[in-house]
Design an enzyme around this catalytic site. Sequence first.
Site, short mmCIF file in Angstrom:
data_model
loop_
_atom_site.label_atom_id
_atom_site.label_comp_id
_atom_site.label_asym_id
_atom_site.label_seq_id
_atom_site.Cartn_x
_atom_site.Cartn_y
_atom_site.Cartn_z
N ASN A 10 0.86 -1.17 0.00
CA ASN A 10 0.00 0.00 0.00
C ASN A 10 0.90 1.23 0.00
OD1 ASN A 10 -1.85 2.00 0.42
ND2 ASN A 10 -2.43 1.39 2.50
N LYS A 12 0.11 4.24 -0.40
CA LYS A 12 -0.59 5.43 0.09
C LYS A 12 -0.30 6.60 -0.85
CE LYS A 12 -0.44 3.41 4.65
NZ LYS A 12 -0.39 3.60 6.10
N HIS A 98 -9.71 1.36 4.21
CA HIS A 98 -8.48 1.55 5.00
C HIS A 98 -8.79 2.52 6.15
CE1 HIS A 98 -4.46 2.80 6.15
NE2 HIS A 98 -4.04 1.68 5.60
N GLU A 100 -7.29 4.97 7.24
CA GLU A 100 -7.08 6.39 6.90
C GLU A 100 -8.29 6.95 6.14
OE1 GLU A 100 -3.25 5.76 5.09
OE2 GLU A 100 -2.46 5.21 7.04
N GLU A 170 -5.95 -4.61 10.33
CA GLU A 170 -4.91 -3.62 10.61
C GLU A 170 -5.25 -2.85 11.88
OE1 GLU A 170 -2.74 -2.58 6.67
OE2 GLU A 170 -4.43 -1.22 6.90
N GLY A 176 2.00 2.48 10.81
CA GLY A 176 2.96 3.58 10.67
C GLY A 176 3.60 4.00 11.98
N SER A 216 2.96 -1.99 10.39
CA SER A 216 4.40 -2.07 10.64
C SER A 216 5.01 -3.43 10.31
CB SER A 216 4.72 -1.65 12.08
OG SER A 216 4.28 -0.33 12.31
P1 PGA Z 1 2.46 0.45 7.72
O1 PGA Z 1 1.02 0.66 7.04
O2 PGA Z 1 3.00 -0.85 7.16
O3 PGA Z 1 3.27 1.64 7.32
O4 PGA Z 1 2.22 0.35 9.21
C1 PGA Z 1 0.15 -0.41 6.81
C2 PGA Z 1 -1.12 0.10 6.19
O5 PGA Z 1 -1.63 1.16 6.61
O6 PGA Z 1 -1.67 -0.53 5.27
#
Ligand code: PGA
Length: 254
Positions: A10, A12, A98, A100, A170, A176, A216
């Site tokens: 992803n 983003k 997601h 976000e 998630e 993140g 992560s």
């Molecule tokens: P990350 O994000 O691996 O940077 O923690 C995962 C995601 O939001 O899909």
Amino acid sequence: MMRQQIAAANWKMNLTYAQAEDLLDNLLQDSHTFQPHQSVVLAVPFPYLSLAKSKVTGKANFFVAAQNCYTQKSGAYTGETSAEMLQSMGIEFVIIGHSERREYFNETNAILAEKVNMALTYSLTPIFCCGEPLQIREAGTQNSYVAAQLEESLFQLSVEQLKKIVIAYEPIWAIGTGKTATADQAQEMHAHLRKTLADQYGQDVADTISILYGGSVKGSNAKDIFSRPDVDGGLVGGASLVAADFGQIIDALK
Ligand code: PGA
């Protein structure tokens, strides 16, 4: 039956066009040995979908995903992208819900149910994201919180439709933040999600659904997390922007 095992990137809202091209070239030049049940899915920003699609042409096991689509078929929705547009350019997957999107764009479980329906109508595989915020985890109510996300966004589906879904768990506190759920925490939640699906659709159906872990995931922890029985790969943000790291994650698929 071996469930599909998926390493999903992803990206983003990251990278310029030139950087995206470089990353795709680097990712695709490494050779990986894939088994038929293993896939890599690259969720790139909308402007790079065509580029990614052309780069993966001829690469078995590599697929392209969008990071979102709209609830409506077409029309006066300036700035939105429809599932039909994605299908028409050969895109196979779309991330739906997601955290976000839920947090910054107010996407509710009800809206996400519409997006899942729309994606399936146009033969896209939704990667449906669920997961709890930190305060829910601290209160110990994550199981019912996440089950409600599935119920309210997926349980309108028929058995045949549900079988086409991929789920990504998630936990928001692990996205993140560098704070990964332990492999035990991931396994425990994935087993709970599978049971939630089994209670509604039957164990046979639940056993076919791939459930990815996100939050992560790195080259260094992927193998441990993916080794758990109900973890069928990962949805990877930060580490998917570094070819070497994501390559290691691909190699961690079981
Ligand atoms: P990350 O994000 O691996 O940077 O923690 C995962 C995601 O939001 O899909």
